[in-house]
Design a protein around this motif. Structure first.
Motif, PDB file in Angstrom:
ATOM      1  N   LEU A  83       0.804  -1.316   0.047  1.00 21.72           N
ATOM      2  CA  LEU A  83      -0.014  -0.068   0.058  1.00 21.72           C
ATOM      3  C   LEU A  83       1.017   1.152   0.083  1.00 21.72           C
ATOM      4  N   GLY A  84       0.342   2.182  -0.724  1.00 23.57           N
ATOM      5  CA  GLY A  84       1.158   3.498  -0.533  1.00 23.57           C
ATOM      6  C   GLY A  84       2.609   3.524  -1.244  1.00 23.57           C
ATOM      7  N   THR A  85       3.576   4.141  -0.597  1.00 22.84           N
ATOM      8  CA  THR A  85       4.482   4.119  -1.011  1.00 22.84           C
ATOM      9  C   THR A  85       5.864   3.411  -0.306  1.00 22.84           C
ATOM     10  N   SER A  86       5.371   3.008   0.816  1.00 21.58           N
ATOM     11  CA  SER A  86       6.246   2.126   1.633  1.00 21.58           C
ATOM     12  C   SER A  86       5.656   1.099   2.544  1.00 21.58           C
ATOM     13  N   THR A  87       4.244   0.968   2.604  1.00 21.53           N
ATOM     14  CA  THR A  87       3.569  -0.162   3.525  1.00 21.53           C
ATOM     15  C   THR A  87       3.498  -1.501   2.986  1.00 21.53           C
ATOM     16  N   LEU A  88       4.012  -2.613   3.644  1.00 31.44           N
ATOM     17  CA  LEU A  88       3.573  -3.984   3.497  1.00 31.44           C
ATOM     18  C   LEU A  88       2.628  -4.430   4.365  1.00 31.44           C
ATOM     19  N   LEU A  89       1.599  -5.026   4.062  1.00 29.33           N
ATOM     20  CA  LEU A  89       0.818  -5.513   5.224  1.00 29.33           C
ATOM     21  C   LEU A  89       1.084  -7.066   4.860  1.00 29.33           C
ATOM     22  N   VAL A  90       1.481  -7.733   6.033  1.00 31.80           N
ATOM     23  CA  VAL A  90       1.711  -9.220   5.895  1.00 31.80           C
ATOM     24  C   VAL A  90       0.841 -10.122   7.047  1.00 31.80           C
ATOM     25  N   ARG A  91       0.552 -11.178   6.952  1.00 34.86           N
ATOM     26  CA  ARG A  91      -0.312 -12.005   7.557  1.00 34.86           C
ATOM     27  C   ARG A  91       0.572 -12.959   8.573  1.00 34.86           C
ATOM     28  N   LEU A  92       0.745 -12.265   9.688  1.00 33.48           N
ATOM     29  CA  LEU A  92       1.603 -13.060  11.077  1.00 33.48           C
ATOM     30  C   LEU A  92       1.016 -12.706  12.252  1.00 33.48           C
ATOM     31  N   PRO A  93       1.305 -14.010  13.130  1.00 32.52           N
ATOM     32  CA  PRO A  93       0.815 -13.791  14.400  1.00 32.52           C
ATOM     33  C   PRO A  93       1.322 -12.686  15.183  1.00 32.52           C
ATOM     34  N   THR A  94       2.602 -12.219  15.104  1.00 30.92           N
ATOM     35  CA  THR A  94       3.243 -11.193  15.559  1.00 30.92           C
ATOM     36  C   THR A  94       3.904 -10.207  14.723  1.00 30.92           C
ATOM     37  N   ALA A  95       4.117  -9.080  15.097  1.00 29.23           N
ATOM     38  CA  ALA A  95       5.058  -8.312  14.344  1.00 29.23           C
ATOM     39  C   ALA A  95       6.441  -8.784  14.192  1.00 29.23           C
ATOM     40  N   PRO A  96       7.249  -8.740  13.150  1.00 35.27           N
ATOM     41  CA  PRO A  96       8.404  -9.155  12.956  1.00 35.27           C
ATOM     42  C   PRO A  96       9.439  -8.380  13.948  1.00 35.27           C
ATOM     43  N   SER A  97      10.327  -9.048  14.479  1.00 41.36           N
ATOM     44  CA  SER A  97      11.457  -8.403  15.400  1.00 41.36           C
ATOM     45  C   SER A  97      12.354  -7.737  14.478  1.00 41.36           C
ATOM     46  N   LYS A  98      13.188  -6.625  14.729  1.00 42.81           N
ATOM     47  CA  LYS A  98      14.452  -6.188  14.381  1.00 42.81           C
ATOM     48  C   LYS A  98      14.042  -5.645  12.906  1.00 42.81           C
ATOM     49  N   LEU A  99      12.948  -5.253  12.735  1.00 45.46           N
ATOM     50  CA  LEU A  99      12.745  -4.546  11.371  1.00 45.46           C
ATOM     51  C   LEU A  99      11.763  -3.132  11.964  1.00 45.46           C
ATOM     52  N   GLU A 100      11.689  -2.253  10.874  1.00 41.52           N
ATOM     53  CA  GLU A 100      10.686  -0.934  11.323  1.00 41.52           C
ATOM     54  C   GLU A 100       9.428  -1.616  10.797  1.00 41.52           C
ATOM     55  N   VAL A 101       8.605  -1.557  12.001  1.00 42.27           N
ATOM     56  CA  VAL A 101       7.146  -1.631  11.888  1.00 42.27           C
ATOM     57  C   VAL A 101       6.094  -0.624  12.128  1.00 42.27           C
ATOM     58  N   GLY A 102       4.826  -0.703  11.531  1.00 42.40           N
ATOM     59  CA  GLY A 102       3.956   0.305  12.038  1.00 42.40           C
ATOM     60  C   GLY A 102       2.840  -0.305  12.538  1.00 42.40           C
ATOM     61  N   LEU A 103       1.945   0.450  12.800  1.00 43.33           N
ATOM     62  CA  LEU A 103       0.661   0.019  13.299  1.00 43.33           C
ATOM     63  C   LEU A 103      -0.352   0.041  12.156  1.00 43.33           C
ATOM     64  N   PRO A 104      -1.012  -1.120  11.873  1.00 43.76           N
ATOM     65  CA  PRO A 104      -1.961  -1.464  10.838  1.00 43.76           C
ATOM     66  C   PRO A 104      -3.288  -0.692  11.556  1.00 43.76           C
ATOM     67  N   ASP A 105      -4.373  -0.593  10.468  1.00 46.99           N
ATOM     68  CA  ASP A 105      -5.781  -0.457  11.071  1.00 46.99           C
ATOM     69  C   ASP A 105      -6.180  -1.388  12.085  1.00 46.99           C
ATOM     70  N   PRO A 106      -6.803  -0.892  13.203  1.00 45.26           N
ATOM     71  CA  PRO A 106      -7.047  -1.852  14.008  1.00 45.26           C
ATOM     72  C   PRO A 106      -8.091  -3.034  13.596  1.00 45.26           C
ATOM     73  N   SER A 107      -9.017  -3.044  12.682  1.00 39.23           N
ATOM     74  CA  SER A 107      -9.581  -4.236  12.028  1.00 39.23           C
ATOM     75  C   SER A 107      -8.690  -5.181  11.352  1.00 39.23           C
ATOM     76  N   LEU A 108      -7.529  -4.551  10.842  1.00 36.94           N
ATOM     77  CA  LEU A 108      -6.441  -5.414  10.083  1.00 36.94           C
ATOM     78  C   LEU A 108      -5.498  -6.319  11.445  1.00 36.94           C
ATOM     79  N   ALA A 109      -5.165  -5.444  12.428  1.00 35.33           N
ATOM     80  CA  ALA A 109      -4.470  -5.825  13.524  1.00 35.33           C
ATOM     81  C   ALA A 109      -5.280  -7.060  14.129  1.00 35.33           C
ATOM     82  N   ASP A 110      -6.674  -6.779  14.294  1.00 34.29           N
ATOM     83  CA  ASP A 110      -7.457  -7.821  14.774  1.00 34.29           C
ATOM     84  C   ASP A 110      -7.442  -9.026  14.246  1.00 34.29           C
ATOM     85  N   ASP A 111      -7.338  -9.016  12.949  1.00 30.10           N
ATOM     86  CA  ASP A 111      -7.354 -10.125  11.994  1.00 30.10           C
ATOM     87  C   ASP A 111      -5.946 -10.818  11.668  1.00 30.10           C
TER      88      ASP A 111
END
Length: 148
Positions: A83-111
């Motif tokens: 999405l956009g210029t720099s966002t990757l959404l990935v389906r994972l149970p937890t955020a990857p460590s040692k990488l720059e992460v963001g906060l997805p839309d709450p509906s996406l995070a819940d899923d």
């Protein structure tokens, strides 16, 4: 000449895709003019460089499309989206460590969707590519588990 890429659509009938597709549909729109970038019948909501980046990170996984967004899928289930210029959404149970992460839309995070930066500018290019490719492989493995 505007870019127009036709990719197969993601499986809209699969229940594992509902949350992501609802999110993407809410921001999707048809092209506004003949010079707009398009992905299928929708205005591209991803910078063309990021579309290429997603394909580079998973060279053997076919790209699909959903409402103007490139999506990687495994057996019809969305694995990652750009999405956009720099966002990757990935389906994972937890955020990857040692990488720059963001906060997805709450509906996406819940899923079970995580947001990561596709460029990882704080890392050397080769290391960022290696880590991001590993994240995509992890998301594929997780999605395979969900599919079985």
């Amino acid at each position: 000449m505007p870019m127009r890429t036709d990719l197969p659509s993601i499986n809209a009938e699969h229940p594992r895709n509902t949350t992501l597709l609802d999110f993407l549909r809410a921001q999707g729109s048809p092209p506004h003019g003949p010079n707009d970038y398009a992905l299928g019948e929708w205005q591209l909501h991803t910078h063309p460089d990021l579309l290429d980046r997603l394909a580079q990170l998973a060279p053997h996984v076919p790209l699909h499309a959903a409402y103007g967004v490139p999506v990687l899928a495994y057996e019809g289930i969305a694995v990652a989206a750009a999405l956009g210029t720099s966002t990757l959404l990935v389906r994972l149970p937890t955020a990857p460590s040692k990488l720059e992460v963001g906060l997805p839309d709450p509906s996406l995070a819940d899923d079970g969707w995580q947001e990561i930066n596709a460029w990882q500018s704080e890392l050397p290019s080769a290391e960022g590519d290696r880590r991001l490719s590993g994240v995509i492989r992890g998301a594929l493995a997780h999605t395979r588990d969900l599919a079985s």
